[in-house]
Design a protein around this motif. Structure first.
Motif, PDB file in Angstrom:
ATOM      1  N   ARG A  54       0.831  -1.206   0.000  1.00  0.00           N
ATOM      2  CA  ARG A  54       0.000   0.000   0.000  1.00  0.00           C
ATOM      3  C   ARG A  54       0.860   1.248   0.000  1.00  0.00           C
ATOM      4  NH1 ARG A  54      -4.343  -1.186   4.729  1.00  0.00           N
ATOM      5  NH2 ARG A  54      -5.288  -3.044   3.816  1.00  0.00           N
ATOM      6  N   LEU A  55       0.273   2.299  -0.586  1.00  0.00           N
ATOM      7  CA  LEU A  55       0.913   3.606  -0.571  1.00  0.00           C
ATOM      8  C   LEU A  55       0.826   4.156   0.849  1.00  0.00           C
ATOM      9  CD1 LEU A  55       1.984   5.849  -2.584  1.00  0.00           C
ATOM     10  CD2 LEU A  55      -0.290   6.838  -2.404  1.00  0.00           C
ATOM     11  N   ILE A  56       1.962   4.515   1.435  1.00  0.00           N
ATOM     12  CA  ILE A  56       1.894   5.104   2.763  1.00  0.00           C
ATOM     13  C   ILE A  56       2.273   6.591   2.738  1.00  0.00           C
ATOM     14  CG2 ILE A  56       2.359   2.889   3.939  1.00  0.00           C
ATOM     15  CD1 ILE A  56       4.919   5.461   4.260  1.00  0.00           C
ATOM     16  N   GLY A  57       2.828   7.015   1.619  1.00  0.00           N
ATOM     17  CA  GLY A  57       3.198   8.423   1.526  1.00  0.00           C
ATOM     18  C   GLY A  57       3.822   8.724   0.179  1.00  0.00           C
ATOM     19  N   LEU A  58       4.238   9.968   0.019  1.00  0.00           N
ATOM     20  CA  LEU A  58       4.859  10.388  -1.237  1.00  0.00           C
ATOM     21  C   LEU A  58       6.089  11.224  -0.926  1.00  0.00           C
ATOM     22  CD1 LEU A  58       1.419  11.235  -2.745  1.00  0.00           C
ATOM     23  CD2 LEU A  58       2.977   9.665  -3.883  1.00  0.00           C
ATOM     24  N   GLU A  59       7.172  10.939  -1.660  1.00  0.00           N
ATOM     25  CA  GLU A  59       8.336  11.816  -1.531  1.00  0.00           C
ATOM     26  C   GLU A  59       8.158  13.000  -2.470  1.00  0.00           C
ATOM     27  OE1 GLU A  59      12.347  10.233  -1.939  1.00  0.00           O
ATOM     28  OE2 GLU A  59      13.195  12.256  -1.744  1.00  0.00           O
ATOM     29  N   VAL A  60       8.483  14.161  -1.957  1.00  0.00           N
ATOM     30  CA  VAL A  60       8.354  15.405  -2.712  1.00  0.00           C
ATOM     31  C   VAL A  60       9.686  15.682  -3.407  1.00  0.00           C
ATOM     32  CG1 VAL A  60       7.855  17.868  -2.519  1.00  0.00           C
ATOM     33  CG2 VAL A  60       6.761  16.239  -0.937  1.00  0.00           C
ATOM     34  N   LEU A  61       9.660  15.770  -4.729  1.00  0.00           N
ATOM     35  CA  LEU A  61      10.887  16.006  -5.497  1.00  0.00           C
ATOM     36  C   LEU A  61      10.710  17.275  -6.330  1.00  0.00           C
ATOM     37  CD1 LEU A  61      11.296  12.255  -6.378  1.00  0.00           C
ATOM     38  CD2 LEU A  61      12.928  13.582  -5.002  1.00  0.00           C
ATOM     39  N   ILE A  94       8.523  24.844  -1.608  1.00  0.00           N
ATOM     40  CA  ILE A  94       8.166  23.447  -1.886  1.00  0.00           C
ATOM     41  C   ILE A  94       7.320  22.874  -0.741  1.00  0.00           C
ATOM     42  CG2 ILE A  94       9.195  21.122  -1.941  1.00  0.00           C
ATOM     43  CD1 ILE A  94       9.395  22.339  -4.618  1.00  0.00           C
ATOM     44  N   LEU A  95       7.753  23.137   0.493  1.00  0.00           N
ATOM     45  CA  LEU A  95       7.012  22.607   1.653  1.00  0.00           C
ATOM     46  C   LEU A  95       5.586  23.168   1.679  1.00  0.00           C
ATOM     47  CD1 LEU A  95       6.896  21.006   4.332  1.00  0.00           C
ATOM     48  CD2 LEU A  95       7.769  23.056   5.481  1.00  0.00           C
ATOM     49  N   ARG A  96       5.458  24.461   1.383  1.00  0.00           N
ATOM     50  CA  ARG A  96       4.133  25.090   1.400  1.00  0.00           C
ATOM     51  C   ARG A  96       3.217  24.459   0.343  1.00  0.00           C
ATOM     52  NH1 ARG A  96       2.739  29.710   3.796  1.00  0.00           N
ATOM     53  NH2 ARG A  96       4.938  30.290   4.025  1.00  0.00           N
ATOM     54  N   GLN A  97       3.736  24.305  -0.876  1.00  0.00           N
ATOM     55  CA  GLN A  97       2.911  23.720  -1.945  1.00  0.00           C
ATOM     56  C   GLN A  97       2.543  22.275  -1.617  1.00  0.00           C
ATOM     57  OE1 GLN A  97       4.334  24.709  -6.123  1.00  0.00           O
ATOM     58  NE2 GLN A  97       6.059  25.508  -4.952  1.00  0.00           N
ATOM     59  N   ALA A  98       3.522  21.494  -1.134  1.00  0.00           N
ATOM     60  CA  ALA A  98       3.261  20.077  -0.843  1.00  0.00           C
ATOM     61  C   ALA A  98       2.282  19.932   0.324  1.00  0.00           C
ATOM     62  CB  ALA A  98       4.573  19.352  -0.539  1.00  0.00           C
ATOM     63  N   SER A  99       2.401  20.799   1.336  1.00  0.00           N
ATOM     64  CA  SER A  99       1.488  20.722   2.479  1.00  0.00           C
ATOM     65  C   SER A  99       0.078  21.070   2.064  1.00  0.00           C
ATOM     66  CB  SER A  99       1.922  21.676   3.595  1.00  0.00           C
ATOM     67  OG  SER A  99       3.228  21.375   3.995  1.00  0.00           O
ATOM     68  N   GLN A 100      -0.051  22.050   1.168  1.00  0.00           N
ATOM     69  CA  GLN A 100      -1.385  22.398   0.651  1.00  0.00           C
ATOM     70  C   GLN A 100      -1.972  21.218  -0.105  1.00  0.00           C
ATOM     71  OE1 GLN A 100      -0.273  25.916  -1.492  1.00  0.00           O
ATOM     72  NE2 GLN A 100      -0.853  27.293   0.183  1.00  0.00           N
ATOM     73  N   ASP A 101      -1.171  20.589  -0.951  1.00  0.00           N
ATOM     74  CA  ASP A 101      -1.650  19.423  -1.700  1.00  0.00           C
ATOM     75  C   ASP A 101      -2.020  18.286  -0.741  1.00  0.00           C
ATOM     76  OD1 ASP A 101      -1.229  20.757  -4.083  1.00  0.00           O
ATOM     77  OD2 ASP A 101       0.661  19.730  -4.563  1.00  0.00           O
ATOM     78  N   ALA A 102      -1.129  17.988   0.204  1.00  0.00           N
ATOM     79  CA  ALA A 102      -1.324  16.825   1.083  1.00  0.00           C
ATOM     80  C   ALA A 102      -2.521  17.006   2.008  1.00  0.00           C
ATOM     81  CB  ALA A 102      -0.060  16.573   1.903  1.00  0.00           C
ATOM     82  N   ALA A 103      -2.864  18.243   2.313  1.00  0.00           N
ATOM     83  CA  ALA A 103      -4.017  18.482   3.194  1.00  0.00           C
ATOM     84  C   ALA A 103      -5.297  17.972   2.529  1.00  0.00           C
ATOM     85  CB  ALA A 103      -4.121  19.971   3.542  1.00  0.00           C
ATOM     86  N   ARG A 104      -5.286  17.799   1.203  1.00  0.00           N
ATOM     87  CA  ARG A 104      -6.475  17.312   0.479  1.00  0.00           C
ATOM     88  C   ARG A 104      -6.401  15.819   0.154  1.00  0.00           C
ATOM     89  NH1 ARG A 104      -6.433  19.986  -4.460  1.00  0.00           N
ATOM     90  NH2 ARG A 104      -4.511  21.115  -4.059  1.00  0.00           N
ATOM     91  N   ILE A 111       4.039  12.995   3.781  1.00  0.00           N
ATOM     92  CA  ILE A 111       4.907  13.575   2.761  1.00  0.00           C
ATOM     93  C   ILE A 111       6.337  13.585   3.292  1.00  0.00           C
ATOM     94  CG2 ILE A 111       3.173  14.957   1.574  1.00  0.00           C
ATOM     95  CD1 ILE A 111       4.278  17.439   2.993  1.00  0.00           C
ATOM     96  N   ALA A 112       7.262  13.278   2.398  1.00  0.00           N
ATOM     97  CA  ALA A 112       8.682  13.294   2.755  1.00  0.00           C
ATOM     98  C   ALA A 112       9.334  14.389   1.915  1.00  0.00           C
ATOM     99  CB  ALA A 112       9.304  11.933   2.462  1.00  0.00           C
ATOM    100  N   LEU A 141       2.606  15.281  12.226  1.00  0.00           N
ATOM    101  CA  LEU A 141       2.790  13.829  12.256  1.00  0.00           C
ATOM    102  C   LEU A 141       2.850  13.245  10.846  1.00  0.00           C
ATOM    103  CD1 LEU A 141       0.258  12.988  15.109  1.00  0.00           C
ATOM    104  CD2 LEU A 141       2.743  13.275  15.278  1.00  0.00           C
ATOM    105  N   ARG A 142       2.397  14.029   9.872  1.00  0.00           N
ATOM    106  CA  ARG A 142       2.408  13.543   8.488  1.00  0.00           C
ATOM    107  C   ARG A 142       3.651  13.968   7.713  1.00  0.00           C
ATOM    108  NH1 ARG A 142      -3.216  14.830   5.766  1.00  0.00           N
ATOM    109  NH2 ARG A 142      -2.129  13.806   4.040  1.00  0.00           N
TER     110      ARG A 142
END
Ligand code: C2E
Ligand code: MG
Ligand code: MG
Ligand code: MG
Length: 288
Positions: A54-61, A94-104, A111-112, A141-142
């Motif tokens: 299972r997918l447990i997360g996504l690395e942000v590149l 990058i962190l701001r964009q990824a956190s906005q995406d991950a919140a949905r 997210i890593a 925690l995410r």
């Protein structure tokens, strides 16, 4: 005569240097504009539980969506960002964009985010990270931070304090490309990291050089003895995935599961995660 030649040489040399410096300055200015204009964007690659698939997360590149040159990989701009003192600004964007995406995304997907070791020398880092998380509504925690250990941490005291503040908030830290960089066992201990990411070179070598299996096993054994998680990067086929899973590695990542994609391409992965079913490896989806 020799003297005149020497002088001429010196002039040419110094003009070259001047030219190089000018080009670097222009490049740095352009990079700053790109960050501020939102041209540096996150791509996402699956982090998969090797038992359940299972997918447990996504690395942000990071990718540079360059208006003329198309999508550029980090090798084209991370070093320049470090040299220009822009790595912190880029990380925040990058962190701001990824956190906005991950919140949905489905709850619990983590997210890593990659970080330069230089940033561990910045005592304001944890405050900045926590501000961004509270503004975007993503639980600490995410979030896992991956320290790409390609550089030496000069001031270990500051690095320890920064990481301790992040950890107190519930953020986890992984040591990236483990086995190839400057990270010593002392660093693993002092920085109290939570996870080791086994460098792709060891994983890729499994197929052609069987003895590299011993190195992978040794890293997994080390992690286990220290109570740390393990992620294998660079899994490109089913055989490697099975072998790595049998060695006891928790998480896997690589082209076998999926290449990095932009936010618009994540739907099939996010659906699997929401339904709690294994993700379909990209390699097999292509073969079918
Ligand atoms: P990394 O953190 O070790 O990320 C994994 C790299 O391996 C990514 O390259 C990914 O696309 C690639 N990869 C993943 N699976 C496979 C595979 O199966 N086969 C092969 N051949 N490659 C695979 P990418 O995206 O080019 O990033 C390169 C490096 O740039 C990253 O290595 C990381 O150190 C750095 N980086 C990326 N984004 C950021 C960022 O936002 N900040 C900082 N400071 N560094 C970043
Ligand atoms: Mg990484
Ligand atoms: Mg890595
Ligand atoms: Mg790597």
């Amino acid at each position: 005569n020799a003297k005149r030649l020497g002088t001429a040489h010196y002039l040419v040399f110094s003009e070259d240097m001047e030219e190089e410096r000018r080009e670097a300055a222009i490049h740095h200015l352009r990079l700053r504009q790109a960050i501020l204009a939102g041209e540096i964007i996150p791509y996402y690659q699956p982090l998969v539980d090797l038992r359940s698939r299972r997918l447990i997360g996504l690395e942000v590149l990071a990718r540079w969506r360059h208006p003329e040159r198309g999508i550029l990989p980090p090798s084209e701009f991370i070093d320049a960002a470090e040299r220009a003192g822009l790595i912190g600004l880029m990380f925040e964007s990058i962190l701001r964009q990824a956190s906005q995406d991950a919140a949905r995304w489905p709850d619990g997907l983590k997210i890593a985010v990659n970080m330069s070791p230089l940033q561990l020398q910045d005592a304001t880092l944890s405050g900045t990270v926590l501000d961004i998380l509270s503004q975007t509504g993503l639980s600490p925690l995410r979030l896992e931070l991956e320290v790409t250990e390609t550089g030496i941490v000069h001031d270990l005291g500051t690095a320890k304090r920064v990481l301790a503040m992040l950890r107190t908030a519930g953020i986890r830290v992984a040591l990236d490309d483990f086995g190839t960089g400057y990270a010593s066992l002392r660093m693993v201990k002092e920085l109290a990291v939570d996870r080791l990411k086994i460098d792709r070179s060891f994983v890729v070598a499994l197929a052609s050089a069987p003895e590299s299996g011993r190195y992978v096993s040794a890293i997994i054994g080390l992690a286990r003895a220290l109570g740390l998680g393990t992620t294998a990067e660079g899994i490109e086929d089913a055989a490697t995935m099975r072998r790595i899973a049998a060695m006891g590695c928790d998480l896997g990542q690589g082209y076998y599961f999926g290449r990095p994609r932009p936010m618009e391409g994540l739907d099939s992965w996010l659906t699997c995660a929401a339904e709690g079913i294994p993700i379909i490896p990209e390699i097999e989806a292509q073969a079918a």
